[in-house]
Design a protein around this motif. Structure first.
Motif, short mmCIF file in Angstrom:
data_model
loop_
_atom_site.label_atom_id
_atom_site.label_comp_id
_atom_site.label_asym_id
_atom_site.label_seq_id
_atom_site.Cartn_x
_atom_site.Cartn_y
_atom_site.Cartn_z
N PHE A 120 -11.24 -0.84 -4.83
CA PHE A 120 -10.71 -2.16 -4.47
C PHE A 120 -9.49 -2.07 -3.57
CE2 PHE A 120 -8.11 -5.99 -5.63
CZ PHE A 120 -8.95 -6.92 -5.05
N GLY A 121 -8.52 -1.23 -3.95
CA GLY A 121 -7.30 -1.08 -3.15
C GLY A 121 -7.58 -0.54 -1.76
N ASN A 158 -9.15 -3.04 0.48
CA ASN A 158 -8.21 -4.03 0.99
C ASN A 158 -7.36 -3.48 2.13
OD1 ASN A 158 -8.87 -6.21 -0.64
ND2 ASN A 158 -7.61 -5.46 -2.33
N GLN A 178 -6.43 -5.20 -15.63
CA GLN A 178 -6.73 -5.70 -14.29
C GLN A 178 -8.10 -5.25 -13.80
OE1 GLN A 178 -3.53 -3.64 -12.33
NE2 GLN A 178 -4.95 -2.15 -11.48
N LEU A 179 -8.80 -4.42 -14.59
CA LEU A 179 -10.12 -3.94 -14.18
C LEU A 179 -11.08 -5.11 -14.12
CD1 LEU A 179 -10.30 -0.79 -16.48
CD2 LEU A 179 -9.85 -0.80 -14.04
N PHE A 180 -11.91 -5.17 -13.09
CA PHE A 180 -12.82 -6.33 -13.00
C PHE A 180 -14.18 -6.00 -12.42
CE2 PHE A 180 -12.91 -7.23 -8.47
CZ PHE A 180 -11.86 -6.46 -8.02
N ASP A 197 -14.13 -0.39 -8.75
CA ASP A 197 -12.79 -0.85 -9.09
C ASP A 197 -11.72 0.02 -8.43
OD1 ASP A 197 -11.99 -2.99 -11.41
OD2 ASP A 197 -10.38 -1.62 -10.86
N PHE A 206 0.82 -1.21 0.00
CA PHE A 206 0.00 0.00 0.00
C PHE A 206 0.85 1.26 0.00
CE2 PHE A 206 -2.66 -3.13 2.44
CZ PHE A 206 -3.48 -3.43 1.37
N MET A 229 -4.90 4.49 -3.15
CA MET A 229 -4.27 3.93 -1.94
C MET A 229 -3.35 4.96 -1.29
SD MET A 229 -3.56 -0.03 -3.04
CE MET A 229 -2.01 0.34 -3.81
#
Lengths: 268, 287
Positions: free
Chosen positions: B109-110, B113, B97-99, B106, B85, B162
């Motif tokens: 996401f970071g 986490n 990497q987009l999902f 998206d 991070f 992040m």
């Protein structure tokens, strides 16, 4: 990390086994499986295993790779062995404990089953280790051609198999890359409950599927652009031809088959 | 003062112990100070990307250490995760990497986490989207409906959200049109100014690094071969060419002019070139 997986990995080489026509190898594998199931006594089993060992020696593939390939199947082998051990009836009782009865016949049968299993796996590995996937699909196409008369799209099936095999390493590499990218965003694939771990796969699977579809689309376009048309009227750069080596391979294997049948008839 | 990041004698070999083993990095050492913009240049396969993946603990060095704020990033497991991070790594072609279903999710996401609360996540997502010029309407769209350049920027926002102390970008402009490239570089500059962030950028564009970077690191055949300001690095064009690299286009033009007898200073950016030519023109008129 993911690259370590062996998926019927091909070991390039120039041994007589490598040089055999892939069709020969495919047919002889089937013959060998028949031999394995014909064998029933200790002598015939020795013949089967000895023949396989000789083939492996000739191929010059390191025996270690066979052991490595067998690892994921150990559970299945143990399961088969134990089932046979406990559930085979017989005359000579060895162990009697509560509801468990182990007979001598059960022990022998379990050993035979495991040996048969090992031989079966090793023989299959010998085929995939010494034959490139492309050669294998070619062989399959050639052997299945008679079914084409019944309307089965043999060439198309072989082509699909070929493409699938070709893209396994590419997709593995892609997975590795996507995993790294998601890890860089703090994704965690190693800890947590089962449900959490399954959920953690979504960030990998979605991009992976998207890229697989994109690749498939691009490949299809590229094939169309080259006016690809399979099946009818298509010639091959590498024609498969049976040679003298194949004749001797057939002769040796059939001799082993005959020997195995003879030994079984005499109960050895 | 301890540098933000320090790499000491880093070596890495891929597939060690197999016949396919190959050395990707050998004895690489350098340091990154707070607030710097470092450009990393090198020929394809020189080990740049491998090096970048060591800086946030995705790859473990075979030899050597990576220190973040003076602490070895592999010293304990928790710290390694924390490093992911604190050192944000934007991969090559990050749009793959987009999902998620929406751009918003998206980018979140970071931060999610990281275990942040909802309000903080929302603030960060909106701020990161602002840096890369993603509108509110686009935040609610599917990432797969965006254009190539927008996808790329959304993916970069996912890392920016992040709020890493060190932002690493691996060829962020690869495969984009000139306008898309300019936009991304502008976004990075905006972010850097606003957050006073430290940035490392891997690139093949000598023009970009000459203009943006404070310091350059040159990789060649798994080694760090040169380190210095753009002026220092580009003062020796021949050795760069030998490594399969080049000097910025304006520098090349000026070198050619010099060969034809014009007395000119060394320049590395377009602005410098304009100033030098203006001075030359002015000087000629007065003479």
């Amino acid at each position: 990390m993911l690259k370590d997986i062996t998926l019927g990995q091909y070991f390039p080489g120039n041994s007589p086994i490598h040089r055999l026509d892939p069709r020969t190898k495919l047919i002889l594998l089937v013959v060998y499986i028949v031999i394995l199931f014909v064998a029933s006594g200790p002598v015939s089993y020795c013949l089967c295993l000895g023949f396989l060992a000789a083939c492996i020696a000739v191929s010059k593939i390191p025996p270690k790779s066979f052991l490595r390939g067998m690892k994921p199947l150990i559970f299945l082998m143990c399961f088969t062995g134990i089932m046979n051990l406990f559930f085979t009836g017989g005359e000579t009782l060895l162990v009697k404990f509560w509801i468990i009865h182990i007979y001598l016949e059960g022990v022998i049968r379990a050993v035979y089953m495991i040996l048969r299993f090992i031989a079966l796996i090793c023989a299959t590995f010998l085929l995939t280790y010494t034959t490139s996937p492309i050669a294998l699909t070619d062989a399959l196409e050639s052997l299945l051609r008679p079914l084409g008369k019944l309307g089965l799209p043999v060439h198309e099936l072989a082509m699909m198999m070929c493409i699938a095999l070709r893209f396994i390493p590419t997709l593995l590499e892609e997975t590795d890359k996507i995993m790294s990218a998601q890890k860089a965003r703090g994704a965690d694939f190693e800890t947590g409950s089962l449900i959490q771990r399954v959920k953690a796969l979504i960030p990998i699977l979605v991009p992976l599927f998207i890229s697989a579809f994109r690749r498939a689309d691009e490949l299809a376009t590229a094939m169309e652009c080259r006016c690809y048309q399979g099946g009818e009227g298509r010639t091959k750069m590498k024609q498969l031809r049976y040679g003298r080596l194949d004749a001797s391979a057939f002769a040796v294997t059939l001799a082993v088959l005959a020997g195995s049948i003879a030994l079984t008839v005499f109960g050895l | 003062m301890t540098p933000l990041l320090e790499v000491q004698n880093l070596s890495h070999t891929y597939s060690a112990g197999t016949p396919f083993a190959h050395k990707a990095l050998e004895d690489v050492s350098f340091r990154v100070d707070r607030g710097e913009f470092i450009g990393v240049i090198g020929h394809t396969g020189s080990g740049k990307s491998t090096l970048m993946q060591h800086l946030n603990g995705l790859l473990k060095p075979d030899q050597g250490r990576v220190l973040l704020d003076g602490k070895d990033i592999w010293s304990d497991k928790k710290f390694t995760r924390e490093c992911r991070f604190r050192v944000g790594l934007v991969f090559q072609y990050p749009e793959y990497q987009l999902f998620e279903e929406t751009v918003y999710a998206d980018i979140a996401f970071g931060p999610k986490n990281m275990g942040l609360d909802g309000k903080e996540i929302d603030r960060r997502v909106r701020e990161a989207a602002g840096f890369v010029g993603i509108t509110d309407a686009q935040l609610n769209a599917s990432p797969f409906d965006l254009s190539g350049g927008q996808k790329r920027r959304a993916a970069i926002a996912g890392i920016v959200a992040m709020e890493p102390e060190l932002l690493i970008l691996d060829e962020p402009t690869a495969g984009l049109d000139p306008r898309g490239r300019e936009e991304i570089l502008d976004n990075i500059q905006t972010y850097r100014r606003a957050k006073n962030a430290t940035v490392m950028m891997v690139t093949h564009s000598m023009n970009d690094v000459a203009r943006l970077a404070d310091r350059l690191i040159v990789m060649s055949q798994s080694h760090l071969v040169l380190e210095g300001t753009p002026e220092e690095i580009f003062s020796d064009p021949q050795s760069l060419v030998d490594m399969g690299l080049d000097v910025p286009e304006v520098t090349r033009v000026f070198l050619a002019l010099e060969k034809r007898g014009l007395r000119l200073p060394r320049v590395y950016t377009l602005d410098q070139a304009v100033a030098a030519l203006a001075a030359l023109k002015g000087g000629a008129r007065h003479a």
